[in-house]
Design an enzyme around this catalytic site. Sequence first.
Site, PDB file in Angstrom:
ATOM      1  N   ASP A  44      22.704  23.852 -29.070  1.00 25.72           N
ATOM      2  CA  ASP A  44      21.513  24.023 -28.733  1.00 25.72           C
ATOM      3  C   ASP A  44      21.096  23.501 -27.065  1.00 25.72           C
ATOM      4  O   ASP A  44      20.239  24.030 -26.473  1.00 25.72           O
ATOM      5  CB  ASP A  44      20.429  22.841 -29.414  1.00 25.72           C
ATOM      6  CG  ASP A  44      20.515  23.315 -30.944  1.00 25.72           C
ATOM      7  OD1 ASP A  44      20.215  24.453 -31.327  1.00 25.72           O
ATOM      8  OD2 ASP A  44      20.214  22.670 -31.793  1.00 25.72           O
ATOM      9  N   CYS A  91       3.190   1.700   2.970  1.00 24.93           N
ATOM     10  CA  CYS A  91       4.427   1.073   2.826  1.00 24.93           C
ATOM     11  C   CYS A  91       5.596   1.510   2.159  1.00 24.93           C
ATOM     12  O   CYS A  91       6.518   1.988   2.687  1.00 24.93           O
ATOM     13  CB  CYS A  91       4.293  -0.280   2.221  1.00 24.93           C
ATOM     14  SG  CYS A  91       3.079  -1.476   2.872  1.00 24.93           S
ATOM     15  N   ASP A 119      14.592  24.873 -33.847  1.00 26.03           N
ATOM     16  CA  ASP A 119      15.988  24.824 -34.404  1.00 26.03           C
ATOM     17  C   ASP A 119      15.627  24.542 -35.815  1.00 26.03           C
ATOM     18  O   ASP A 119      14.858  23.778 -35.913  1.00 26.03           O
ATOM     19  CB  ASP A 119      16.858  24.384 -33.739  1.00 26.03           C
ATOM     20  CG  ASP A 119      18.018  24.622 -34.474  1.00 26.03           C
ATOM     21  OD1 ASP A 119      18.608  25.761 -34.542  1.00 26.03           O
ATOM     22  OD2 ASP A 119      19.106  23.705 -34.770  1.00 26.03           O
ATOM     23  N   CYS A 145       0.929  -1.099   0.006  1.00 25.94           N
ATOM     24  CA  CYS A 145       0.215  -0.112  -0.060  1.00 25.94           C
ATOM     25  C   CYS A 145       1.060   1.108   0.332  1.00 25.94           C
ATOM     26  O   CYS A 145       2.096   1.059   0.250  1.00 25.94           O
ATOM     27  CB  CYS A 145      -0.912   0.132   1.282  1.00 25.94           C
ATOM     28  SG  CYS A 145      -0.088   0.279   2.895  1.00 25.94           S
ATOM     29  N   ASP A 163      18.800  19.943 -31.845  1.00 24.13           N
ATOM     30  CA  ASP A 163      19.695  18.671 -31.854  1.00 24.13           C
ATOM     31  C   ASP A 163      21.193  18.766 -31.919  1.00 24.13           C
ATOM     32  O   ASP A 163      21.766  17.802 -31.918  1.00 24.13           O
ATOM     33  CB  ASP A 163      19.243  17.942 -33.424  1.00 24.13           C
ATOM     34  CG  ASP A 163      19.924  18.685 -34.469  1.00 24.13           C
ATOM     35  OD1 ASP A 163      20.183  19.813 -34.363  1.00 24.13           O
ATOM     36  OD2 ASP A 163      20.593  18.042 -35.430  1.00 24.13           O
TER      37      ASP A 163
END
Length: 735
Positions: A635, A15, A437, A12, A631
């Site tokens: 960046d 716990c 970009d 639960c 990418d």
Amino acid sequence: MQLQIGIDGMHCASCSANVENSLKALNGVSSAHVNLALEEALVEYDERKLKQELIFKSITDLGFSVRDSVHQDEDEQISKMHLAFRRMTISWILTGLVMILMIPHMFFGGKIFGHMTDAWLMFAFSLIAMLFPARHVYVSAFRSIKGGAANMDVLIALGTISSLAVSPLSLVIQEISAHDFAGIAAMIISFHLTGRYLESRARGKASEAIRKLISLGAKTAILMVDGAQQEVPIHRIKSGDIFVVKPGAKVPTDGVIISGTSSLDESIATGESMPVTRTQGDVVLGATINLDGSFRARATKVGKETFLAQVIKMVSDAQHSKVPIQLLADRVTMIFVPVILMLALLVFTAWLIFPAFMSTVASALHAVLPLSLPAEGIAAALMATIATLVIACPCALGLATPTALMVGSGIGANKGILIRSGEALQRMKDVDTMLLDKTGTLTHGKPELIKTEAYVGDEASLLSIAYAMESFSEHPLALAIKNAAQARKLSLMEVENFSATPGRGISAEINGLKYYLGSRNWMADIGIRDVADPDPELAYAGSIYLAAEGKVLACFYVADTIRDEAQGMVQTLLQKGIKPIMMSGDNLHTAQAIAAKCGIEEVWANVLPADKAGKVKELQSSGRVVAMIGDGINDAPALKQADIGIAMGMGTDIAIEAADITILRGDLRLIPLAHKLSVQTFAKIRQNLFWAFFYNLIAIPLAAFGVLHPVIAEIAMALSSVTVVSNANLLRHKF
């Protein structure tokens, strides 16, 4: 150092909260997150201050056990489900016997073996159910109390032991009927174990993403050892080892081909179903499939460094992370069980001290909700107290967020969207501006020859001449012309007296005739005046002119081509009310031409790499929630600055490391899908939290006033957890 731990025995939210608090209390632990749905913990600690053994001990001291393997494989998950099913089945057999004895008494006032005999048989069957199929519930409750933290099993244990104790108590207190209570314990246990089984099934489905990813990896590898091939387990591979991959086999780890050529299925990384050819010098990824041919490769990344391992780590990190919306549920969960224990005591006391008031309220509620048999005196107090203990379940609260996150991040991983954290997934839904970009994001990042205008002669012959001249250069524009010529299988002519003017153009002799290849300005510099203007529709492309004997022979248009899905992606963003802005280091004319083709109205051109993060700040300062998509290495600062940084998966490692979300396959269509995933996942989280809070808000008062029979209360409690997990799994139908 980061440590991931598999934990067994957590049933639960209390716990998981107790384990998390215990881990955070250790000297040297900087952060700890425990995921109930995954049954795992993620701990960051200083290994100079704390040893792993002490971390494990803090978990076992609470009554839980540490798994040998972190992630549960499919066999282990199935084994747990089978165990839960067996416990449930045995319990229901015993409960069935109890019901045979109970029903005639409850509804017909009859008996089977005799009034007291029936009661004591029910008592015996309930006791057997508690001692055997449900034994783990009481062991867990005992360990929980011993560890100084009460969990859900404590409530179930107290509720069932109290109901069972009424039978011997009835020998002393005449107003209590043993028949009314003797079978309750067995029924509570059976519904509780049924809920555990159904929850186990649903949780197993929710966590299948990690298991599927793990199963993709190869189990063995063929290594070259002293000139001979030797099959070894995958963990034996070291960086620099030479391995052999035969037809039909999985590539065991990331590496570089040193000999051989083959076709590989790289769909797990690229999403492309078409095979790709890989030969000497090419990179291969672990878990991709060798379709034909055989090759040898040198291992470059092994173990946790491999592509697949990084994907698994990102998905796992996302599933372990917590989101801001979960904080309230966590605070409630931490105090839930102690509060319910106090409330149960108050309920019992109220029924004894204010029986008239409690009975009046109960009678009014009974008229509307006849979910229990009316009772009076101490019998009513016991019924209400037992119902209060078993109805209150923090499980639904604890499972509401992590199960939805597990399903959402799993769907993302299957689609090629890797989400670094739950917070990123939550934040993504609020994005109203996408900063894109240009190079490598909206475009492929590689110049291509998109058009040839032949003024004198045929196109193929002129391209052959340009191909011969550019064969000496590795410039991206030269590569575009060479690739186009090679694709058309044009022959390479011999070149003499080659000369280059940096940044302007080149000249060379072919078959005794001198040719010039370069920019429009360079044509004017070498005395060629009648140079046609470039095609205005190709303003975004670079134009390279070929000339000889004082006249222009051809113009080659070279450009970084726009991705096929770019325009559709932009339109989808606009439909969602998200504003796309293109950012580029190119000149304004070129940038606007690319943006227009994609359907983007706002363009930021001539942006230097160092200025990208500043541009993101400008948008944020105006109140925009910004996602930056890129990418390249340049960046990375902007990706970090943005509210959500999105890296195209085929980009650089540093960009991916800086990003919150990685588009694994480099497919722009996945960007709007990531937004949809965020919206739908958090819709499920809100639904789950609403029902979890609403359930307790309604059910606990009803139980306290004796309206809910303890068995009905336990059914409702079990269904609440199952409902939350099942609702999270419904997210799959949205994608």
